[in-house]
Motif scaffolding. Structure first.
Motif, PDB file in Angstrom:
ATOM      1  N   GLY A 104       0.780  -1.221   0.000  1.00  0.00           N
ATOM      2  CA  GLY A 104       0.000   0.000   0.000  1.00  0.00           C
ATOM      3  C   GLY A 104       0.814   1.273   0.000  1.00  0.00           C
ATOM      4  N   HIS A 105       2.019   1.234   0.571  1.00  0.00           N
ATOM      5  CA  HIS A 105       2.834   2.445   0.647  1.00  0.00           C
ATOM      6  C   HIS A 105       3.267   2.933  -0.732  1.00  0.00           C
ATOM      7  CE1 HIS A 105       3.068   2.574   5.009  1.00  0.00           C
ATOM      8  NE2 HIS A 105       3.282   1.272   5.000  1.00  0.00           N
ATOM      9  N   VAL A 106       3.232   2.056  -1.726  1.00  0.00           N
ATOM     10  CA  VAL A 106       3.630   2.450  -3.075  1.00  0.00           C
ATOM     11  C   VAL A 106       2.678   3.503  -3.641  1.00  0.00           C
ATOM     12  CG1 VAL A 106       4.122   1.583  -5.397  1.00  0.00           C
ATOM     13  CG2 VAL A 106       4.682   0.191  -3.411  1.00  0.00           C
ATOM     14  N   VAL A 107       1.475   3.602  -3.068  1.00  0.00           N
ATOM     15  CA  VAL A 107       0.519   4.593  -3.556  1.00  0.00           C
ATOM     16  C   VAL A 107       0.998   6.013  -3.268  1.00  0.00           C
ATOM     17  CG1 VAL A 107      -0.996   4.922  -1.546  1.00  0.00           C
ATOM     18  CG2 VAL A 107      -1.975   4.885  -3.843  1.00  0.00           C
ATOM     19  N   LEU A 108       1.916   6.176  -2.318  1.00  0.00           N
ATOM     20  CA  LEU A 108       2.391   7.517  -1.962  1.00  0.00           C
ATOM     21  C   LEU A 108       2.968   8.280  -3.151  1.00  0.00           C
ATOM     22  CD1 LEU A 108       3.246   9.707   0.180  1.00  0.00           C
ATOM     23  CD2 LEU A 108       5.367   8.412   0.412  1.00  0.00           C
ATOM     24  N   PRO A 109       3.988   7.741  -3.852  1.00  0.00           N
ATOM     25  CA  PRO A 109       4.520   8.514  -4.988  1.00  0.00           C
ATOM     26  C   PRO A 109       3.520   8.676  -6.123  1.00  0.00           C
ATOM     27  CG  PRO A 109       5.524   6.326  -4.912  1.00  0.00           C
ATOM     28  CD  PRO A 109       4.770   6.506  -3.630  1.00  0.00           C
ATOM     29  N   LEU A 110       2.653   7.695  -6.318  1.00  0.00           N
ATOM     30  CA  LEU A 110       1.669   7.799  -7.394  1.00  0.00           C
ATOM     31  C   LEU A 110       0.669   8.914  -7.116  1.00  0.00           C
ATOM     32  CD1 LEU A 110       1.001   3.971  -7.896  1.00  0.00           C
ATOM     33  CD2 LEU A 110       2.473   5.431  -9.279  1.00  0.00           C
ATOM     34  N   LEU A 111       0.166   8.970  -5.892  1.00  0.00           N
ATOM     35  CA  LEU A 111      -0.793  10.015  -5.545  1.00  0.00           C
ATOM     36  C   LEU A 111      -0.124  11.384  -5.487  1.00  0.00           C
ATOM     37  CD1 LEU A 111      -2.996   8.325  -2.782  1.00  0.00           C
ATOM     38  CD2 LEU A 111      -3.676   8.953  -5.099  1.00  0.00           C
ATOM     39  N   ARG A 112       1.107  11.419  -5.018  1.00  0.00           N
ATOM     40  CA  ARG A 112       1.773  12.718  -4.948  1.00  0.00           C
ATOM     41  C   ARG A 112       1.951  13.310  -6.347  1.00  0.00           C
ATOM     42  NH1 ARG A 112       6.623  15.242  -5.900  1.00  0.00           N
ATOM     43  NH2 ARG A 112       6.912  17.075  -4.604  1.00  0.00           N
ATOM     44  N   GLU A 113       2.348  12.468  -7.285  1.00  0.00           N
ATOM     45  CA  GLU A 113       2.538  12.956  -8.648  1.00  0.00           C
ATOM     46  C   GLU A 113       1.224  13.459  -9.238  1.00  0.00           C
ATOM     47  OE1 GLU A 113       4.800  14.238 -11.527  1.00  0.00           O
ATOM     48  OE2 GLU A 113       5.670  13.030  -9.926  1.00  0.00           O
TER      49      GLU A 113
END
Length: 399
Positions: free
Chosen positions: A240-249
């Motif tokens: 789930g933590h991988v969503v961090l860079p995707l959402l930030r972008e």
């Protein structure tokens, strides 16, 4: 009968949604204890097969396992009930935080928000460390992860993120041996017909390709926001933590949300039970205009969870056959290694760059990392300790 079963599923998962702290790995442990050991809704091998499938697919693994258990118990109404019960408690808490974040003004409030950003540093560092040890056990995958991280630090765009994930899959196929035989047969019961599976897969890809097209044609802000959530949910592999860079972008780069607000919300998401993907409810509430914040939160939740549910529903009828192909598994080895690089790049920028300003910040972030990885302290307690430490540092600097 299905309605009664769905209500039973809803109540059981609501209890889990209120008490399941610790992230997706811990969630899977809670699920096993509740549904395999205690209630015997499915046997050990069926549960292991579900976990294997959901770890393989994009999306939030623990929520996908929960949806599958609800599906097994009461059909699609049971799957939706499981998702609602497990998701709503943390989503409501994060929406309330979004409403109250503006009240955290002044030195103390600012220090608390800064502490939440430092929590994000510790949490993401823990995720990178744990994923690297699990997903990059050999030099080939280490090189894939390093290469992916370097590329993403140089090229900053959603296309670059998609590109390194695809490149990781190609390199996995090239670098790993595919000559070994097929995996053993599974015991997963048939939960979805092939016709429904094809419909779900078709809808998954139509939305993945069609929503960006609508956005570029000048669609409304609501569709643009939904597209960003959907794309992020569709590309999450490995945790789930991988969503961090995707959402930030998708949300910080266009200026919809500030880095400070983004990371503060991400830090707050560590303090609530349930799936990390409910961070989307916070973002949807922050992005949405004041009269429509609840609608924005609902849009975020549906947008980020929908691709995982669709691809799971599409894969279930074909999993037994697909898992026999060794090439699929070695491709995912490369994808998961690239995901480690993706998250590692995000750990440096924006998480570290925008959060760590002083040696005191370094000490707090390091303390949080040690508490999580060495002493195995629950994330909720780490949030409290780091926030209190940030307030103490702020007052010490004033004095």
């Amino acid at each position: 009968m299905i309605a009664t079963g769905a209500l039973e599923v809803l109540l059981v998962f609501l209890k889990l949604g209120l008490t399941s702290f610790g992230g997706p790995v811990a969630h899977l442990g809670y699920f096993r204890n509740e549904f395999v050991t205690r209630r015997r809704w499915l046997d050990e091998q069926s549960y292991a097969d579900l976990v294997s499938l959901c770890q393989f697919l994009p999306g939030p693994a623990s929520s996908q396992v929960g949806f599958s258990i609800g599906l097994l118990r009461a059909g699609f109404p049971g799957g939706i009930a499981a998702w609602l019960g497990f998701t709503l408690p943390s989503a409501i808490a994060l929406v309330l935080f979004a409403y109250g974040a503006s009240l955290l003004e002044g030195p103390t409030g600012g220090a608390i928000l800064h502490g939440l950003k430092l929590v994000a540093v510790a949490i993401v560092a823990q995720a990178v460390w744990g994923m690297a040890r699990t997903l990059c056990p050999d030099w080939q995958r280490v090189l894939i992860a390093i290469g992916a991280g370097v590329i993403l630090l140089v090229l900053r765009s959603p296309l670059a993120q998609i590109g390194v994930i695809a490149l990781g899959g190609v390199l996995g196929l090239m670098l790993h041996d595919r000559s070994s035989g097929p995996t053993s047969g599974g015991h997963l019961p048939a939960l979805v017909s092939r016709r429904v599976g094809w419909v779900a897969l078709t809808l998954f890809f139509v939305l993945l390709a069609g929503l960006p097209a609508l956005r570029h044609l000048g669609a409304s802000n609501g569709i643009a926001s939904f597209e960003a959530f959907y794309r992020s949910g569709a590309l999450v592999f490995g945790g789930g933590h991988v969503v961090l860079p995707l959402l930030r972008e998708s949300f910080v780069a266009p200026g919809w949300v500030s880095d400070d607000a983004f990371l503060a919300g991400y830090g707050a998401a560590q303090a609530v039970p349930g799936p990390l993907f409910t961070f989307a409810a916070y973002l949807g509430a922050v992005v949405g205009p004041a009269p429509n914040r609840l609608a924005g939160a609902a849009l975020g939740l549906v947008g980020i969870f929908l691709p995982g549910i669709l691809v799971l529903s599409g894969a279930l009828p074909f999993w037994q056959t697909f898992r026999q192909h060794r090439s699929a598994r070695v491709m995912m080895m490369g994808v998961n290694a690239a995901v480690v690089g993706l998250l590692g790049a995000a750990l440096y920028d924006p998480v570290w760059v925008s959060s760590v300003k002083t040696m005191g910040d370094v000490a707090l972030a390091l303390a949080g990392f040690i508490l999580l990885t060495v002493w195995r302290v629950p994330p909720l307690l780490v949030v409290v300790v780091t926030a209190v430490g940030a307030v103490a540092l702020a007052h010490a600097n004033v004095m």
